[in-house]
Design a protein around this motif. Structure first.
Motif, PDB file in Angstrom:
ATOM      1  N   VAL A   1      13.203 -60.819 -53.822  1.00 41.45           N
ATOM      2  CA  VAL A   1      12.998 -61.690 -52.673  1.00 41.45           C
ATOM      3  C   VAL A   1      14.185 -62.635 -52.520  1.00 41.45           C
ATOM      4  CG1 VAL A   1      11.563 -63.567 -51.763  1.00 41.45           C
ATOM      5  CG2 VAL A   1      10.497 -61.578 -52.848  1.00 41.45           C
ATOM      6  N   THR A   2      14.712 -62.718 -51.307  1.00 37.03           N
ATOM      7  CA  THR A   2      15.854 -63.588 -51.046  1.00 37.03           C
ATOM      8  C   THR A   2      15.896 -63.925 -49.563  1.00 37.03           C
ATOM      9  OG1 THR A   2      18.273 -63.757 -51.191  1.00 37.03           O
ATOM     10  CG2 THR A   2      17.375 -61.600 -50.753  1.00 37.03           C
ATOM     11  N   GLU A   3      16.717 -64.922 -49.202  1.00 36.55           N
ATOM     12  CA  GLU A   3      16.836 -65.208 -47.776  1.00 36.55           C
ATOM     13  C   GLU A   3      17.741 -64.168 -47.132  1.00 36.55           C
ATOM     14  OE1 GLU A   3      18.565 -69.129 -47.537  1.00 36.55           O
ATOM     15  OE2 GLU A   3      20.559 -68.292 -47.763  1.00 36.55           O
ATOM     16  N   GLY A   4      17.644 -64.075 -45.798  1.00 37.46           N
ATOM     17  CA  GLY A   4      18.293 -62.988 -45.084  1.00 37.46           C
ATOM     18  C   GLY A   4      19.800 -62.956 -45.179  1.00 37.46           C
ATOM     19  N   PHE A   5      20.424 -64.104 -45.252  1.00 38.92           N
ATOM     20  CA  PHE A   5      21.887 -64.122 -45.284  1.00 38.92           C
ATOM     21  C   PHE A   5      22.384 -63.439 -46.556  1.00 38.92           C
ATOM     22  CE2 PHE A   5      25.967 -66.157 -46.280  1.00 38.92           C
ATOM     23  CZ  PHE A   5      26.669 -65.768 -45.157  1.00 38.92           C
ATOM     24  N   LEU A   6      21.856 -63.889 -47.677  1.00 35.69           N
ATOM     25  CA  LEU A   6      22.250 -63.312 -48.963  1.00 35.69           C
ATOM     26  C   LEU A   6      21.839 -61.842 -49.039  1.00 35.69           C
ATOM     27  CD1 LEU A   6      23.360 -63.596 -51.775  1.00 35.69           C
ATOM     28  CD2 LEU A   6      21.260 -64.705 -52.479  1.00 35.69           C
ATOM     29  N   GLY A   7      20.621 -61.539 -48.597  1.00 34.37           N
ATOM     30  CA  GLY A   7      20.134 -60.163 -48.650  1.00 34.37           C
ATOM     31  C   GLY A   7      21.009 -59.221 -47.844  1.00 34.37           C
ATOM     32  N   ASN A   8      21.466 -59.714 -46.705  1.00 29.09           N
ATOM     33  CA  ASN A   8      22.344 -58.901 -45.863  1.00 29.09           C
ATOM     34  C   ASN A   8      23.664 -58.611 -46.573  1.00 29.09           C
ATOM     35  OD1 ASN A   8      24.762 -58.951 -43.878  1.00 29.09           O
ATOM     36  ND2 ASN A   8      23.054 -58.230 -42.639  1.00 29.09           N
ATOM     37  N   VAL A   9      24.257 -59.646 -47.152  1.00 27.95           N
ATOM     38  CA  VAL A   9      25.532 -59.460 -47.864  1.00 27.95           C
ATOM     39  C   VAL A   9      25.345 -58.486 -49.030  1.00 27.95           C
ATOM     40  CG1 VAL A   9      27.228 -60.612 -49.341  1.00 27.95           C
ATOM     41  CG2 VAL A   9      26.517 -61.680 -47.199  1.00 27.95           C
ATOM     42  N   VAL A  10      24.279 -58.685 -49.792  1.00 27.39           N
ATOM     43  CA  VAL A  10      24.026 -57.847 -50.963  1.00 27.39           C
ATOM     44  C   VAL A  10      23.819 -56.390 -50.559  1.00 27.39           C
ATOM     45  CG1 VAL A  10      22.221 -57.326 -52.652  1.00 27.39           C
ATOM     46  CG2 VAL A  10      23.153 -59.641 -52.508  1.00 27.39           C
ATOM     47  N   LEU A  11      23.027 -56.170 -49.521  1.00 33.46           N
ATOM     48  CA  LEU A  11      22.737 -54.801 -49.113  1.00 33.46           C
ATOM     49  C   LEU A  11      23.993 -54.094 -48.610  1.00 33.46           C
ATOM     50  CD1 LEU A  11      20.075 -53.139 -48.996  1.00 33.46           C
ATOM     51  CD2 LEU A  11      20.265 -53.368 -46.522  1.00 33.46           C
ATOM     52  N   LYS A  12      24.766 -54.804 -47.799  1.00 32.55           N
ATOM     53  CA  LYS A  12      26.002 -54.200 -47.299  1.00 32.55           C
ATOM     54  C   LYS A  12      26.970 -53.949 -48.447  1.00 32.55           C
ATOM     55  CE  LYS A  12      25.935 -55.826 -42.534  1.00 32.55           C
ATOM     56  NZ  LYS A  12      26.298 -57.048 -41.807  1.00 32.55           N
ATOM     57  N   MET A  13      26.945 -54.841 -49.428  1.00 32.77           N
ATOM     58  CA  MET A  13      27.823 -54.659 -50.574  1.00 32.77           C
ATOM     59  C   MET A  13      27.432 -53.408 -51.353  1.00 32.77           C
ATOM     60  SD  MET A  13      28.661 -57.518 -53.323  1.00 32.77           S
ATOM     61  CE  MET A  13      28.754 -57.000 -55.011  1.00 32.77           C
ATOM     62  N   LEU A  14      26.131 -53.179 -51.493  1.00 34.96           N
ATOM     63  CA  LEU A  14      25.673 -51.968 -52.173  1.00 34.96           C
ATOM     64  C   LEU A  14      26.139 -50.725 -51.418  1.00 34.96           C
ATOM     65  CD1 LEU A  14      22.051 -52.917 -53.267  1.00 34.96           C
ATOM     66  CD2 LEU A  14      23.894 -52.197 -54.773  1.00 34.96           C
ATOM     67  N   GLU A  15      26.054 -50.792 -50.089  1.00 36.20           N
ATOM     68  CA  GLU A  15      26.562 -49.669 -49.295  1.00 36.20           C
ATOM     69  C   GLU A  15      28.047 -49.475 -49.571  1.00 36.20           C
ATOM     70  OE1 GLU A  15      24.256 -50.795 -45.289  1.00 36.20           O
ATOM     71  OE2 GLU A  15      25.628 -49.109 -45.071  1.00 36.20           O
ATOM     72  N   GLY A  16      28.783 -50.600 -49.576  1.00 37.18           N
ATOM     73  CA  GLY A  16      30.223 -50.527 -49.807  1.00 37.18           C
ATOM     74  C   GLY A  16      30.541 -49.951 -51.172  1.00 37.18           C
ATOM     75  N   VAL A  17      29.805 -50.395 -52.186  1.00 33.45           N
ATOM     76  CA  VAL A  17      30.052 -49.904 -53.540  1.00 33.45           C
ATOM     77  C   VAL A  17      29.838 -48.405 -53.593  1.00 33.45           C
ATOM     78  CG1 VAL A  17      29.132 -49.876 -55.884  1.00 33.45           C
ATOM     79  CG2 VAL A  17      29.571 -52.059 -54.768  1.00 33.45           C
ATOM     80  N   SER A  18      28.761 -47.926 -52.969  1.00 30.24           N
ATOM     81  CA  SER A  18      28.519 -46.488 -53.095  1.00 30.24           C
ATOM     82  C   SER A  18      29.556 -45.699 -52.308  1.00 30.24           C
ATOM     83  CB  SER A  18      27.088 -46.124 -52.713  1.00 30.24           C
ATOM     84  OG  SER A  18      26.638 -46.889 -51.640  1.00 30.24           O
ATOM     85  N   GLU A  19      29.997 -46.243 -51.190  1.00 32.96           N
ATOM     86  CA  GLU A  19      31.072 -45.569 -50.452  1.00 32.96           C
ATOM     87  C   GLU A  19      32.331 -45.479 -51.299  1.00 32.96           C
ATOM     88  OE1 GLU A  19      29.700 -47.055 -46.015  1.00 32.96           O
ATOM     89  OE2 GLU A  19      31.795 -47.277 -46.604  1.00 32.96           O
ATOM     90  N   VAL A  20      32.652 -46.576 -51.980  1.00 35.14           N
ATOM     91  CA  VAL A  20      33.856 -46.592 -52.815  1.00 35.14           C
ATOM     92  C   VAL A  20      33.718 -45.590 -53.962  1.00 35.14           C
ATOM     93  CG1 VAL A  20      35.150 -47.986 -54.481  1.00 35.14           C
ATOM     94  CG2 VAL A  20      34.592 -48.922 -52.239  1.00 35.14           C
ATOM     95  N   VAL A  21      32.534 -45.566 -54.582  1.00 32.53           N
ATOM     96  CA  VAL A  21      32.325 -44.636 -55.698  1.00 32.53           C
ATOM     97  C   VAL A  21      32.469 -43.196 -55.215  1.00 32.53           C
ATOM     98  CG1 VAL A  21      30.619 -43.771 -57.345  1.00 32.53           C
ATOM     99  CG2 VAL A  21      30.917 -46.219 -57.055  1.00 32.53           C
ATOM    100  N   VAL A  22      31.897 -42.898 -54.051  1.00 36.57           N
ATOM    101  CA  VAL A  22      32.025 -41.541 -53.506  1.00 36.57           C
ATOM    102  C   VAL A  22      33.496 -41.228 -53.219  1.00 36.57           C
ATOM    103  CG1 VAL A  22      31.498 -40.072 -51.516  1.00 36.57           C
ATOM    104  CG2 VAL A  22      29.693 -41.410 -52.585  1.00 36.57           C
ATOM    105  N   ASP A  23      34.201 -42.178 -52.633  1.00 41.01           N
ATOM    106  CA  ASP A  23      35.639 -41.999 -52.369  1.00 41.01           C
ATOM    107  C   ASP A  23      36.389 -41.671 -53.651  1.00 41.01           C
ATOM    108  OD1 ASP A  23      35.316 -42.567 -49.751  1.00 41.01           O
ATOM    109  OD2 ASP A  23      36.482 -44.426 -49.739  1.00 41.01           O
ATOM    110  N   LEU A  24      36.150 -42.479 -54.681  1.00 42.04           N
ATOM    111  CA  LEU A  24      36.868 -42.302 -55.942  1.00 42.04           C
ATOM    112  C   LEU A  24      36.537 -40.947 -56.552  1.00 42.04           C
ATOM    113  CD1 LEU A  24      36.512 -45.829 -57.600  1.00 42.04           C
ATOM    114  CD2 LEU A  24      38.497 -44.884 -56.427  1.00 42.04           C
ATOM    115  N   ALA A  25      35.253 -40.586 -56.489  1.00 41.57           N
ATOM    116  CA  ALA A  25      34.828 -39.324 -57.079  1.00 41.57           C
ATOM    117  C   ALA A  25      35.471 -38.157 -56.321  1.00 41.57           C
ATOM    118  CB  ALA A  25      33.311 -39.212 -57.043  1.00 41.57           C
ATOM    119  N   ARG A  26      35.505 -38.263 -55.012  1.00 46.31           N
ATOM    120  CA  ARG A  26      36.061 -37.210 -54.185  1.00 46.31           C
ATOM    121  C   ARG A  26      37.558 -37.065 -54.490  1.00 46.31           C
ATOM    122  NH1 ARG A  26      35.313 -39.233 -49.127  1.00 46.31           N
ATOM    123  NH2 ARG A  26      33.144 -38.594 -48.945  1.00 46.31           N
TER     124      ARG A  26
END
Lengths: 343, 343
Positions: free
Chosen positions: B237-262
């Motif tokens: 549970v968190t407020e929306g501002f932080l939750g938004n940053v965290v969620l987008k960051m998770l998306e970014g991390v997985s994109e980066v990991v996929v990039d690196l793996a590829r």
């Protein structure tokens, strides 16, 4: 800062998870390098002496300054400092405030280092709140050296930040990236929930306005969470609460990735055919994930240089933190921040 | 909710990056499955008809409801809804408010979906602010099915949250995890900068107090950034501002990991020896990283079920979002939240 006199660093010898062991070894190593730094080892002289005796070192670069005890990693900082005004971090800070040393380095409790600095140093003009900055690994590279690290601040010194605080963080982060990461024109951005100037909390929207009008730094607008791991900008500015969550999350992500990789490596027979490559890959990954070991987090906003080395620092990390402190002194970090705050 | 009548979902046919194409195909697929859902396809009848004609479907489960236009993904929600009271998301929301449908599903603009819901539905007793919840991949598994996903809310519906808002989010997240993830006793925690009850902003510290006294949910205290990827708890549970940053960051991390793996995959010859294993690994990784495709984000806090499907949703994702909506209606999500709010 004069180039004739070597930089003098007050090093809290008692801080960190490995205690005087790692700190003293780091100082010893540094003393016999080509470009040593004058180090004051602050703490229990007996324990420091015992540790020093284990290593080769040049005594002309190391001086022991006695202090009575230290702040435990899990102690409440305010109470600990009140109870023991002669603890190692306070004695080290006073050496700096009195002009006997140029910078403070501690691998001890973050809270105690921040509080000792607040109580002992002056804040730079226009800076109401200090900020702890940290480098973190990114996909994109940064600066002249092509570092795979960007800088984020504040990561935990102040929970909430006003627009003016965020502007100060931006100036300080920009100065630090220029000086330490050899990045002539670091791109600085505010962390928000959208790239548009009107996105974010009131403080962020207002800081965006203020930063847009400044010409002492390269303001790149807002970035989103996505941009953190990508490393779209060189310096990310945020309030300490969010910065703390984000930084710990990055640590958590890299731990999970290492776990998964180790797991896959252990389980899958076919992977073993790529043994050499994979172990290289894992090594790289581990280097990335241990990034906090490889420098120190600057505590910015004071008239003196303060570097907080990670609690888990080994000798090499302590040595690196002292080198970073010396570089910040040599290149006049405080002066750069002062200049950046002039609008 | 009565078991006799099938659940009826009002589906905004015009929303999402793939427009009616993906939405209509999703509805068509669902209509010929073993357990269909009654779907109202709301939008431009002609375009819906054209898309329907491309697929096999059971017309008894699909009804087209005309609407005039839709909210563009990059439009300002308030202005767009004001300008067009008969746009697809508002017409769909009214079908639900009027009792002709039980739930609203849209892959369109998040802002417009939230605003249309706020203007059309009632908030549940005690809930002042709605929250957008999202699942995200974790190392640890959750619930009876051992899902590798945890739930986080709010991820962007409200920037700042009071202690009472956070309590509401905790109750809503707990109810949703119980109902949708088959998790009988979801562990719910507040995201903070330390695990101690006194850590965090004023709102978080107060919410911690309030939640500690509640017996309608399993409150696990505070978690830190580290715990997000690990998945230490089931609901964060968190407020929306932080939750938004965290969620987008998770998306970014997985994109980066996929990039690196590829990258690694393309470059390293030796890796090719483990071709089968690696391509399997990459597939897994991609499944993980596309997680937002595989369900929908519930918008919680209203007396009606609202599911926001990701803008990039394909037919399968739309179908899944409708199924999730139907499950939430069947298991009386609103009633569960009402019960949870009783202290």
């Amino acid at each position: 800062m004069s180039k004739e006199r070597p930089v003098r660093v007050a090093l809290d010898a008692m801080g960190g998870d490995h205690g005087p062991e790692a700190v003293v070894e780091g100082a010893a190593r540094l003393s016999i390098e080509e470009r040593p730094v004058q180090v004051f080892l602050v703490g229990d002289p007996e324990r420091i002496g015992t540790e020093l005796a284990k290593h080769r070192y040049d005594p002309s670069w190391i001086q022991v300054v006695p202090a009575a005890g230290s702040v435990a990693m899990d102690a409440k900082p305010a109470a600990a400092l009140d109870d023991n005004p002669d603890c190692s971090v306070l004695v080290a800070a006073r050496l700096v405030a009195d002009g006997e040393a140029d910078a403070l380095v501690s691998a001890g409790s973050t809270g105690a280092t921040i509080l000792a600095s607040s109580r002992t140093f002056q804040r730079l003009p226009g800076i109401r709140r200090c900020a702890l900055a940290s480098v973190y690994p990114t996909e994109q590279r940064h600066g002249d050296r092509g570092d795979p690290f960007a800088l984020m601040l504040d990561v935990g010194a102040t929970l909430n930040a006003t627009a003016e605080d965020l502007v100060g963080f931006a100036v300080m982060g920009s100065a630090y990236a220029r000086i330490i990461s050899d990045n002539q024109d670091p791109k600085v951005a505010l962390l928000s929930n959208g790239t548009e100037p009107n996105k974010g909390t009131e403080a962020i929207v207002h800081a965006h306005e203020l930063l847009s009008r400044m010409d002492t730094l390269h303001f790149a607008g807002n970035v989103e969470g996505l941009d953190i791991p990508r490393g779209t900008v060189d310096v990310i500015v945020t309030e300490g609460f969010l910065g703390n969550v984000v930084l710990k999350m990055l640590e958590g992500v890299s731990e999970v990735v290492v776990d998964l990789a180790r797991d896959a490596y252990a389980r899958k027979f076919l992977y073993r055919m790529g043994l050499t490559m994979l172990s290289q890959g894992l090594r790289q990954l581990r280097t990335m994930t241990d990034w906090k070991q490889y420098g120190g987090a600057p505590l910015l906003g004071f008239d003196k240089v303060v570097i907080k080395a990670h609690g888990r620092s080994n000798a090499r990390a302590v040595r690196n933190a002292v080198k970073v402190a010396a570089k910040a002194v040599d290149r006049d970090l405080a002066g750069q921040i002062r200049a950046g705050m002039k609008r």
